[in-house]
Write a protein that holds these residues in place. Sequence first.
Motif, short mmCIF file in Angstrom:
data_model
loop_
_atom_site.label_atom_id
_atom_site.label_comp_id
_atom_site.label_asym_id
_atom_site.label_seq_id
_atom_site.Cartn_x
_atom_site.Cartn_y
_atom_site.Cartn_z
N LEU A 25 44.62 35.42 38.27
CA LEU A 25 45.40 35.62 37.04
C LEU A 25 45.74 34.31 36.35
N TYR A 28 43.18 32.90 33.67
CA TYR A 28 43.00 33.54 32.36
C TYR A 28 44.04 33.04 31.37
N THR A 34 39.20 41.22 28.78
CA THR A 34 38.19 41.56 29.79
C THR A 34 37.52 42.84 29.38
N ARG A 46 48.70 40.60 30.10
CA ARG A 46 48.90 40.18 31.49
C ARG A 46 49.08 41.35 32.46
N LEU A 49 45.88 43.22 32.89
CA LEU A 49 44.95 42.39 33.67
C LEU A 49 45.30 42.45 35.14
N TYR A 52 44.25 45.80 36.51
CA TYR A 52 42.79 45.81 36.66
C TYR A 52 42.38 45.10 37.94
N TRP A 53 42.93 43.91 38.17
CA TRP A 53 42.52 43.13 39.33
C TRP A 53 43.00 43.74 40.65
#
Length: 107
Positions: A25, A28, A34, A46, A49, A52-53
């Motif tokens: 993280l 980025y 993404t 954020r 993201l 997602y991760w």
Amino acid sequence: MAFDPMAAAIDWFDAYRTGDIETILQMYTDDAVTECGCERVIIGGRESLRSYWVRRLKEYPASRLDDLKPSEDGATILYVARDGIVSASLEFDDSGRIAVHRCGPMK
């Protein structure tokens, strides 16, 4: 670029492979985008993201590097995940952080 995008791509892959979500993280920009062809989603922000991760690390862990190539604004890294080879194109800003990340399965 004052940094090495190929080295940054390897750092990203190493963090992915080891499941280090905080390092991922931090790589980025705050407004990074993404575009994930595997999940057919576009992620911005954020919290999105991070979500997602968390999911990506669980469902599609990376196992080994397949190839690494320079691109105009960064690097493209090919790696082996659960369902085959994935291509990830990373575009960096001037400070060396990922501004755009496009990924999807190799056909």
